[in-house]
Motif scaffolding. Structure first.
Motif, PDB file in Angstrom:
ATOM      1  N   GLN A   1      -0.168  11.086   5.336  1.00  0.00           N
ATOM      2  CA  GLN A   1      -1.416  11.806   5.574  1.00  0.00           C
ATOM      3  C   GLN A   1      -2.586  11.128   4.879  1.00  0.00           C
ATOM      4  N   VAL A   2      -2.392  10.749   3.619  1.00  0.00           N
ATOM      5  CA  VAL A   2      -3.461  10.107   2.858  1.00  0.00           C
ATOM      6  C   VAL A   2      -3.805   8.747   3.451  1.00  0.00           C
ATOM      7  N   MET A   3      -2.798   7.974   3.859  1.00  0.00           N
ATOM      8  CA  MET A   3      -3.079   6.670   4.476  1.00  0.00           C
ATOM      9  C   MET A   3      -3.883   6.851   5.759  1.00  0.00           C
ATOM     10  N   ALA A   4      -3.569   7.885   6.523  1.00  0.00           N
ATOM     11  CA  ALA A   4      -4.335   8.149   7.746  1.00  0.00           C
ATOM     12  C   ALA A   4      -5.763   8.569   7.411  1.00  0.00           C
ATOM     13  N   ASP A   5      -5.925   9.431   6.421  1.00  0.00           N
ATOM     14  CA  ASP A   5      -7.265   9.898   6.041  1.00  0.00           C
ATOM     15  C   ASP A   5      -8.143   8.762   5.536  1.00  0.00           C
TER      16      ASP A   5
ATOM     17  N   SER B   1       3.399   6.693  -6.894  1.00  0.00           N
ATOM     18  CA  SER B   1       2.448   7.340  -7.794  1.00  0.00           C
ATOM     19  C   SER B   1       3.117   8.524  -8.480  1.00  0.00           C
ATOM     20  N   LEU B   2       2.613   8.871  -9.651  1.00  0.00           N
ATOM     21  CA  LEU B   2       3.272   9.889 -10.475  1.00  0.00           C
ATOM     22  C   LEU B   2       2.777  11.279 -10.094  1.00  0.00           C
ATOM     23  N   THR B   3       3.582  11.983  -9.317  1.00  0.00           N
ATOM     24  CA  THR B   3       3.250  13.329  -8.884  1.00  0.00           C
ATOM     25  C   THR B   3       4.442  14.254  -9.094  1.00  0.00           C
ATOM     26  N   LYS B   4       4.176  15.543  -8.987  1.00  0.00           N
ATOM     27  CA  LYS B   4       5.251  16.518  -9.116  1.00  0.00           C
ATOM     28  C   LYS B   4       6.159  16.526  -7.894  1.00  0.00           C
ATOM     29  N   ILE B   5       5.580  16.294  -6.719  1.00  0.00           N
ATOM     30  CA  ILE B   5       6.361  16.400  -5.491  1.00  0.00           C
ATOM     31  C   ILE B   5       7.166  15.134  -5.268  1.00  0.00           C
ATOM     32  N   SER B   6       8.209  15.226  -4.478  1.00  0.00           N
ATOM     33  CA  SER B   6       9.064  14.083  -4.171  1.00  0.00           C
ATOM     34  C   SER B   6       9.712  14.314  -2.813  1.00  0.00           C
ATOM     35  N   GLY B   7      10.500  13.346  -2.398  1.00  0.00           N
ATOM     36  CA  GLY B   7      11.252  13.497  -1.168  1.00  0.00           C
ATOM     37  C   GLY B   7      10.372  13.569   0.066  1.00  0.00           C
ATOM     38  N   TYR B   8      10.739  14.469   0.979  1.00  0.00           N
ATOM     39  CA  TYR B   8      10.047  14.583   2.261  1.00  0.00           C
ATOM     40  C   TYR B   8       8.587  14.994   2.080  1.00  0.00           C
ATOM     41  N   LEU B   9       8.314  15.913   1.145  1.00  0.00           N
ATOM     42  CA  LEU B   9       6.937  16.351   0.923  1.00  0.00           C
ATOM     43  C   LEU B   9       6.040  15.191   0.517  1.00  0.00           C
ATOM     44  N   LYS B  10       6.546  14.353  -0.372  1.00  0.00           N
ATOM     45  CA  LYS B  10       5.733  13.228  -0.820  1.00  0.00           C
ATOM     46  C   LYS B  10       5.578  12.200   0.287  1.00  0.00           C
ATOM     47  N   SER B  11       6.633  11.951   1.041  1.00  0.00           N
ATOM     48  CA  SER B  11       6.553  11.006   2.149  1.00  0.00           C
ATOM     49  C   SER B  11       5.519  11.455   3.175  1.00  0.00           C
ATOM     50  N   SER B  12       5.487  12.746   3.465  1.00  0.00           N
ATOM     51  CA  SER B  12       4.507  13.282   4.414  1.00  0.00           C
ATOM     52  C   SER B  12       3.091  13.146   3.864  1.00  0.00           C
ATOM     53  N   LYS B  13       2.949  13.417   2.557  1.00  0.00           N
ATOM     54  CA  LYS B  13       1.629  13.318   1.927  1.00  0.00           C
ATOM     55  C   LYS B  13       1.128  11.876   1.934  1.00  0.00           C
ATOM     56  N   VAL B  14       2.027  10.929   1.711  1.00  0.00           N
ATOM     57  CA  VAL B  14       1.648   9.513   1.728  1.00  0.00           C
ATOM     58  C   VAL B  14       1.110   9.128   3.097  1.00  0.00           C
TER      59      VAL B  14
ATOM     60  N   VAL C   1       0.833  -1.194   0.000  1.00  0.00           N
ATOM     61  CA  VAL C   1       0.000   0.000   0.000  1.00  0.00           C
ATOM     62  C   VAL C   1       0.872   1.250   0.000  1.00  0.00           C
ATOM     63  N   GLN C   2       1.867   1.260   0.868  1.00  0.00           N
ATOM     64  CA  GLN C   2       2.740   2.427   0.961  1.00  0.00           C
ATOM     65  C   GLN C   2       3.537   2.637  -0.319  1.00  0.00           C
ATOM     66  N   GLN C   3       4.037   1.544  -0.917  1.00  0.00           N
ATOM     67  CA  GLN C   3       4.789   1.657  -2.165  1.00  0.00           C
ATOM     68  C   GLN C   3       3.896   2.166  -3.291  1.00  0.00           C
ATOM     69  N   THR C   4       2.652   1.706  -3.343  1.00  0.00           N
ATOM     70  CA  THR C   4       1.735   2.150  -4.390  1.00  0.00           C
ATOM     71  C   THR C   4       1.536   3.651  -4.338  1.00  0.00           C
ATOM     72  N   LEU C   5       1.369   4.188  -3.132  1.00  0.00           N
ATOM     73  CA  LEU C   5       1.179   5.627  -2.981  1.00  0.00           C
ATOM     74  C   LEU C   5       2.483   6.382  -3.205  1.00  0.00           C
ATOM     75  N   ALA C   6       3.576   5.847  -2.674  1.00  0.00           N
ATOM     76  CA  ALA C   6       4.863   6.544  -2.793  1.00  0.00           C
ATOM     77  C   ALA C   6       5.366   6.579  -4.227  1.00  0.00           C
TER      78      ALA C   6
ATOM     79  N   LEU D   1      -5.983  11.044  -4.562  1.00  0.00           N
ATOM     80  CA  LEU D   1      -5.987  12.082  -3.523  1.00  0.00           C
ATOM     81  C   LEU D   1      -4.588  12.592  -3.210  1.00  0.00           C
ATOM     82  N   ILE D   2      -3.591  11.737  -3.375  1.00  0.00           N
ATOM     83  CA  ILE D   2      -2.228  12.158  -3.075  1.00  0.00           C
ATOM     84  C   ILE D   2      -1.758  13.251  -4.033  1.00  0.00           C
ATOM     85  N   ARG D   3      -2.484  13.380  -5.161  1.00  0.00           N
ATOM     86  CA  ARG D   3      -2.139  14.419  -6.133  1.00  0.00           C
ATOM     87  C   ARG D   3      -2.978  15.680  -5.944  1.00  0.00           C
TER      88      ARG D   3
END
Length: 640
Positions: free
Chosen positions: A131-135, A116-129, A109-114, A163-165
């Motif tokens: 957050q979305v898993m919690a939501d 995913s093709l988004t503009k953000i990467s690194g710490y921002l994306k890790s935090s977003k992942v 689950v975490q790899q699928t979200l991490a 949602l991660i995007r």
């Protein structure tokens, strides 16, 4: 940049399309039954609201999502904050989640979200992942493989990928389909919370709404055969239908009651006519009185607007980053200890060596007698053909999930087929290189001297080129054929044709007419087979092989001196005086006369080079094939 409080409005939308399934030939010729699917549809929704599109099967719910997402053309206006919502703008700011979305097996689950093709990467994306898993209540299954998720968890993960995007509009096709009541409630409540938290407009379709989801729906749109029966806030639903003579009975589910009211009754001809008249009256009534209802504003107490909604995550990632993420996806799905990862690793590395080990069991006792010409030729044939077929089998089993995911993500404009193939080849080529060389090492001692590094290297390279060619041929077929079994049959059939034509083992070239002989030049098999046979049947090793330990072959040569312990009588089975004679019989034209070693057809470097030219050529061809626009019915097959 769009503001934090925005409105999506549909004004007098009409859409025509195919109204019943057609056969392949009907679709190919355009001879399919079409009609009006959406008729004068109008409604609006605001940011932070959840809008449910309700209707029975065939009412036009999915078509309406396609229209809003600009995947199909329509008449009328679709406005976002008063500006037409174009296809590119939708792709860059909004999202559509299909009911049948397929995720890549082997990823957690975490790899699928991490990944995913988004503009953000690194710490921002890790935090977003996180957050979305919690939501989405997925934190407890973060390390769980997607193939082991429950239906509800899988559906929430599919939503999380979008949602991660951080889309401003999220369209959902039947997100609660086939879920039990508790999970239906959970999914809708999560979506409602996400809409309020992120200020996202969520539009979803439902075929059988439950009463317990009523409080989470800000607006509803009832469709019947493409007509709007009601479109407006849910809080006005009961009052509106009560005012026109259809109050909801006590203890009834109002969502389902009015859905049944706006559904054609087909149980008898009389009921069909009566319900049609009733629905037509409801449609006309709403056109007259529904404008004020549709414009009804929920007020700030009904929805929470996020004042800081700024889109940083959504949009298309750069080309290099996209390829890199696709590459990491494939590696992550292979290099793990889960069932799917072990399966992929085993198929890529072990299937071909196991097949070659079986060949070794049958052929390892072969000795250099006259029958060695046929025996070793058969071994070369089985090695080459087995490499083709195992490559086809592996590609059918392994490439399918990536292809399906590509067809779904390409609809979002995330990447092209060329990017997918580049990432696939970066992963596949090293694996096929390793397995081809390991397999060659198993049978090469039967055919030659393993200490001869150059001969072994060339032998393994030709097998590698055969593996690549069959793999790329399969990928090309799988572009059009969804069913894996059918794709395998088509590939094997095509492969059997050029193997029978050009291998030189099943039938000698001397038996071909001139045009058929020249046709073999168009096949990869010709060059691979000639190279393998030429590398094995070379002088002076394969000169005047005896028939057995007791019998020599003096009937075909005068170069053998008689000996007291060897029977010098002629033997009818002594057919080939040398490897050159065998090659001349199998791989030369009907009227050939001369030395085969003096012709370019038997040049080792030439045949090796052409073998790889075929493999490289079909790789390039696939790049162009996957860039071509495909007919809609082919795309729909993979999308659905």
């Amino acid at each position: 940049m769009i503001g934090s409080d925005y409105t999506l409005e549909l004004c007098n939308v009409f859409h025509s399309g195919q109204v019943e399934p057609g056969s392949f030939f009907q679709r190919l010729t355009g001879d399919v039954k079409t009609g009006v699917i959406l008729k004068d549809v109008s409604f609006l929704t605001h940011s932070g609201e959840v809008t449910a599109i309700l209707g029975s099967k065939g009412s036009g719910k999915r078509a309406l999502l396609d229209v809003i997402s600009r995947r199909v053309s329509c008449k009328g206006h679709i406005l976002l904050e008063g500006v037409p919502l174009e296809k590119d703008y939708f792709r860059n700011t909004c999202a559509l989640v299909r009911h049948s979305t397929k995720l890549l097996p082997g990823l957690s689950v975490q790899q699928t979200l991490a990944l995913s093709l988004t503009k953000i990467s690194g710490y921002l994306k890790s935090s977003k992942v996180k957050q979305v898993m919690a939501d989405l209540a997925l934190s407890q299954v973060a390390t769980k493989c997607v193939t082991n998720l429950t239906k509800s968890e899988y559906r929430r993960l599919v939503i999380g990928v979008q949602l991660i995007r951080d889309p401003i509009i999220l369209l959902l096709d039947e997100p609660t389909w086939d879920l039990d009541p508790l999970n239906t409630y959970l999914v809708i409540s999560i979506l409602s919370n996400a809409a309020k938290k992120y200020g996202t407009t969520i539009i979803l379709t439902m075929e059988k709404p439950r009463s317990d989801v009523f409080p989470f729906l800000d607006r509803v749109v009832y469709l019947c055969l493409g007509d709007v029966v009601y479109a407006g806030p849910t809080r006005n639903l009961l009052d509106y239908f009560g005012s026109i003579g259809f109050p909801c009975p006590q203890l009834e589910n109002p969502l389902m009651y009015y859905l049944c009211l706006s559904t054609v009754d087909r149980r008898s001809r009389e009921r069909f006519i009566e319900s049609n008249h009733q629905i037509a009256a409801l449609v006309d009534k709403f056109k007259v009185e529904g404008q004020a209802i549709m414009q009804g504003n929920l007020g700030e107490h009904g929805r929470i607007i996020n004042p800081n909604k700024i889109q940083l995550n959504y949009g298309k990632a750069g080309g290099f980053r996209t390829i890199w993420m696709l590459y990491l996806r494939m590696l992550a799905s292979i290099f793990n200890v889960k069932k799917q990862g072990i399966k992929q690793m085993s198929m890529r590395l072990l299937t071909l060596p196991i097949y070659f080990f079986i060949l070794w069991i049958f052929y390892n006792e072969a000795k250099d007698y006259q029958r060695a010409f046929i025996t070793k030729s058969g071994l070369l044939f089985n090695a080459m053909v087995g490499t083709y077929f195992i490559s086809i089998m592996n590609t059918i089993c392994l490439y399918g999930p990536y292809r399906t995911r590509y067809y779904q993500e390409s609809q979002e404009g995330l990447y092209s087929g060329a990017s997918l193939l580049l990432a696939w080849n970066l992963v596949s080529l090293p694996f096929s290189f390793i397995t081809a060389f390991a397999s060659a090492a198993i049978i090469f001692p039967i055919l030659g001297d393993l200490s001869n590094t150059i001969d072994f290297l060339y032998f393994a390279l030709v097998l590698w080129s055969s593996y690549i060619y069959a793999e790329q041929q399969t990928i090309a077929i799988m572009m059009f054929v969804k069913n894996g079994l059918i794709a395998a049959v088509v590939n094997i059939y095509i492969t059997c044709i050029y193997v029978m034509l050009a291998s030189g083992v099943l039938r000698s070239y001397k038996g071909y007419e001139e045009w058929l002989f020249y046709l073999t030049y168009l096949t990869h098999t010709r060059y691979a087979s000639i190279f393998l046979h030429r590398s094995v049947f070379k002088q002076p090793i394969f000169n005047v092989l005896p028939y057995s330990e007791e019998e020599n072959c003096t009937s075909i040569t005068n170069l053998i001196q008689t000996s007291s312990n060897i029977n010098t009588n002629s033997n009818a089975n002594c057919r080939y005086p040398s490897g050159k004679a065998f090659l001349t019989e199998r791989f030369t034209a009907k009227n050939f006369a001369g030395d085969i070693y003096q012709t370019g057809d038997f040049n080792m470097d030439f045949n090796l080079g052409i073998s790889f030219a075929f493999s490289l050529g079909i790789i390039v061809l696939n790049k162009f094939l996957y860039l071509m626009p495909l007919p809609g019915y082919i795309i729909d097959k993979f999308r659905e």
